[in-house]
Design a protein around this motif. Sequence first.
Motif, PDB file in Angstrom:
ATOM      1  N   GLY A 135    -102.819  16.683 -77.121  1.00 55.95           N
ATOM      2  CA  GLY A 135    -102.484  15.389 -76.525  1.00 55.95           C
ATOM      3  C   GLY A 135    -103.725  14.570 -76.216  1.00 55.95           C
ATOM      4  N   LYS A 136    -104.767  15.224 -75.719  1.00 59.26           N
ATOM      5  CA  LYS A 136    -106.024  14.521 -75.428  1.00 59.26           C
ATOM      6  C   LYS A 136    -106.681  14.008 -76.715  1.00 59.26           C
ATOM      7  CE  LYS A 136    -106.957  17.077 -71.205  1.00 59.26           C
ATOM      8  NZ  LYS A 136    -107.753  18.132 -70.566  1.00 59.26           N
ATOM      9  N   LYS A 137    -106.620  14.819 -77.769  1.00 58.26           N
ATOM     10  CA  LYS A 137    -107.171  14.382 -79.056  1.00 58.26           C
ATOM     11  C   LYS A 137    -106.400  13.160 -79.567  1.00 58.26           C
ATOM     12  CE  LYS A 137    -108.676  18.993 -80.506  1.00 58.26           C
ATOM     13  NZ  LYS A 137    -108.368  20.128 -81.411  1.00 58.26           N
ATOM     14  N   ALA A 138    -105.082  13.198 -79.418  1.00 54.84           N
ATOM     15  CA  ALA A 138    -104.261  12.054 -79.846  1.00 54.84           C
ATOM     16  C   ALA A 138    -104.612  10.814 -79.036  1.00 54.84           C
ATOM     17  CB  ALA A 138    -102.780  12.385 -79.709  1.00 54.84           C
ATOM     18  N   ASP A 139    -104.776  10.976 -77.721  1.00 51.85           N
ATOM     19  CA  ASP A 139    -105.142   9.842 -76.868  1.00 51.85           C
ATOM     20  C   ASP A 139    -106.448   9.199 -77.327  1.00 51.85           C
ATOM     21  OD1 ASP A 139    -102.860  10.253 -75.330  1.00 51.85           O
ATOM     22  OD2 ASP A 139    -103.932  11.061 -73.591  1.00 51.85           O
ATOM     23  N   ALA A 140    -107.426  10.022 -77.720  1.00 54.11           N
ATOM     24  CA  ALA A 140    -108.704   9.490 -78.199  1.00 54.11           C
ATOM     25  C   ALA A 140    -108.504   8.693 -79.492  1.00 54.11           C
ATOM     26  CB  ALA A 140    -109.702  10.626 -78.422  1.00 54.11           C
ATOM     27  N   LEU A 141    -107.616   9.165 -80.350  1.00 56.25           N
ATOM     28  CA  LEU A 141    -107.324   8.430 -81.590  1.00 56.25           C
ATOM     29  C   LEU A 141    -106.587   7.118 -81.295  1.00 56.25           C
ATOM     30  CD1 LEU A 141    -106.394  11.452 -83.851  1.00 56.25           C
ATOM     31  CD2 LEU A 141    -108.338   9.898 -84.172  1.00 56.25           C
ATOM     32  N   TYR A 142    -105.747   7.105 -80.264  1.00 56.91           N
ATOM     33  CA  TYR A 142    -105.075   5.853 -79.879  1.00 56.91           C
ATOM     34  C   TYR A 142    -106.105   4.822 -79.433  1.00 56.91           C
ATOM     35  CZ  TYR A 142    -100.882   8.780 -79.675  1.00 56.91           C
ATOM     36  OH  TYR A 142     -99.878   9.655 -79.971  1.00 56.91           O
ATOM     37  N   GLU A 143    -107.078   5.278 -78.647  1.00 54.88           N
ATOM     38  CA  GLU A 143    -108.129   4.356 -78.202  1.00 54.88           C
ATOM     39  C   GLU A 143    -108.869   3.770 -79.402  1.00 54.88           C
ATOM     40  OE1 GLU A 143    -110.732   5.349 -74.960  1.00 54.88           O
ATOM     41  OE2 GLU A 143    -109.253   6.751 -74.152  1.00 54.88           O
ATOM     42  N   ARG A 144    -109.206   4.626 -80.347  1.00 56.77           N
ATOM     43  CA  ARG A 144    -109.904   4.177 -81.553  1.00 56.77           C
ATOM     44  C   ARG A 144    -109.050   3.166 -82.319  1.00 56.77           C
ATOM     45  NH1 ARG A 144    -112.092   8.822 -85.414  1.00 56.77           N
ATOM     46  NH2 ARG A 144    -113.266   9.276 -83.533  1.00 56.77           N
ATOM     47  N   ALA A 145    -107.753   3.469 -82.450  1.00 56.56           N
ATOM     48  CA  ALA A 145    -106.845   2.576 -83.181  1.00 56.56           C
ATOM     49  C   ALA A 145    -106.690   1.235 -82.461  1.00 56.56           C
ATOM     50  CB  ALA A 145    -105.488   3.240 -83.364  1.00 56.56           C
ATOM     51  N   LEU A 146    -106.568   1.271 -81.152  1.00 57.21           N
ATOM     52  CA  LEU A 146    -106.422   0.027 -80.386  1.00 57.21           C
ATOM     53  C   LEU A 146    -107.645  -0.867 -80.539  1.00 57.21           C
ATOM     54  CD1 LEU A 146    -104.748   1.496 -77.189  1.00 57.21           C
ATOM     55  CD2 LEU A 146    -103.758  -0.293 -78.645  1.00 57.21           C
ATOM     56  N   ILE A 147    -108.820  -0.271 -80.471  1.00 57.66           N
ATOM     57  CA  ILE A 147    -110.052  -1.044 -80.631  1.00 57.66           C
ATOM     58  C   ILE A 147    -110.125  -1.638 -82.038  1.00 57.66           C
ATOM     59  CG2 ILE A 147    -112.580  -0.857 -80.773  1.00 57.66           C
ATOM     60  CD1 ILE A 147    -112.291   1.270 -78.459  1.00 57.66           C
ATOM     61  N   ALA A 148    -109.763  -0.844 -83.041  1.00 60.31           N
ATOM     62  CA  ALA A 148    -109.793  -1.338 -84.421  1.00 60.31           C
ATOM     63  C   ALA A 148    -108.779  -2.459 -84.623  1.00 60.31           C
ATOM     64  CB  ALA A 148    -109.519  -0.188 -85.394  1.00 60.31           C
ATOM     65  N   ILE A 149    -107.590  -2.299 -84.076  1.00 58.48           N
ATOM     66  CA  ILE A 149    -106.575  -3.347 -84.196  1.00 58.48           C
ATOM     67  C   ILE A 149    -107.054  -4.624 -83.534  1.00 58.48           C
ATOM     68  CG2 ILE A 149    -104.272  -4.039 -83.393  1.00 58.48           C
ATOM     69  CD1 ILE A 149    -103.396  -1.117 -84.024  1.00 58.48           C
ATOM     70  N   GLN A 150    -107.681  -4.495 -82.379  1.00 57.68           N
ATOM     71  CA  GLN A 150    -108.214  -5.679 -81.707  1.00 57.68           C
ATOM     72  C   GLN A 150    -109.283  -6.355 -82.566  1.00 57.68           C
ATOM     73  OE1 GLN A 150    -110.366  -5.015 -78.032  1.00 57.68           O
ATOM     74  NE2 GLN A 150    -109.892  -7.071 -77.314  1.00 57.68           N
ATOM     75  N   SER A 151    -110.111  -5.579 -83.253  1.00 53.81           N
ATOM     76  CA  SER A 151    -111.155  -6.190 -84.078  1.00 53.81           C
ATOM     77  C   SER A 151    -110.570  -6.875 -85.314  1.00 53.81           C
ATOM     78  CB  SER A 151    -112.202  -5.152 -84.478  1.00 53.81           C
ATOM     79  OG  SER A 151    -111.698  -4.271 -85.445  1.00 53.81           O
ATOM     80  N   ILE A 152    -109.429  -6.384 -85.793  1.00 55.57           N
ATOM     81  CA  ILE A 152    -108.789  -6.990 -86.965  1.00 55.57           C
ATOM     82  C   ILE A 152    -107.957  -8.200 -86.562  1.00 55.57           C
ATOM     83  CG2 ILE A 152    -107.065  -6.633 -88.783  1.00 55.57           C
ATOM     84  CD1 ILE A 152    -107.914  -3.626 -88.706  1.00 55.57           C
ATOM     85  N   ASP A 153    -107.162  -8.016 -85.517  1.00 56.10           N
ATOM     86  CA  ASP A 153    -106.169  -9.013 -85.111  1.00 56.10           C
ATOM     87  C   ASP A 153    -106.708 -10.016 -84.092  1.00 56.10           C
ATOM     88  OD1 ASP A 153    -103.679 -10.250 -84.683  1.00 56.10           O
ATOM     89  OD2 ASP A 153    -103.072  -8.779 -83.205  1.00 56.10           O
TER      90      ASP A 153
END
Length: 165
Positions: free
Chosen positions: A128-146
């Motif tokens: 779950g902690k590993k998944a949470d870290a990937l969510y953070e990465r995805a959110l930051i990437a989405i913000q940089s794209i969108d």
Amino acid sequence: MKRRLLTAALILGLGIGAASCAGEDQEGSASHEVSAWVKNTGFGQDVGALVADNARIAKETSAGGMHAACEIMDDDAGTALDELPIVGAPQVTDWLSVAYKLEATAATDCYKAGVTNTKLLATAEEDGKKADALYERALIAIQSIDGRLPTTTTTTDDTPGNILG
């Protein structure tokens, strides 16, 4: 002659109309595709639910409550996984795919662990902690794209540096 002028005007009008729809923010750009995906899938709510699922596992003390929490996590992970891929963001798709699969594995492990197998439960919590870290990465990437940070249902914690809420 009149017919040729009318045809030329029609062709010119269609060309101008098509050109006006081809801006960078229009359909087809990565920004547009990611923005539409976030909006149409409820991505923020999915991430918020899964982060909350992870937190709930650590707090459950009864076998029935643990099993219910794990089943909900598994359902949430499956729903989120079904919403992939993200057109225009293959790397984000990869991160989220791994995260959602980690959640499904965590859900299976925590269901098997119940409240008595602390070693297997710790494995589920680590996934779950590993998944949470990937969510953070995805959110930051989405913000940089969108250009916008998707809102998650867990954005109630104002701890500095905590993008998940």
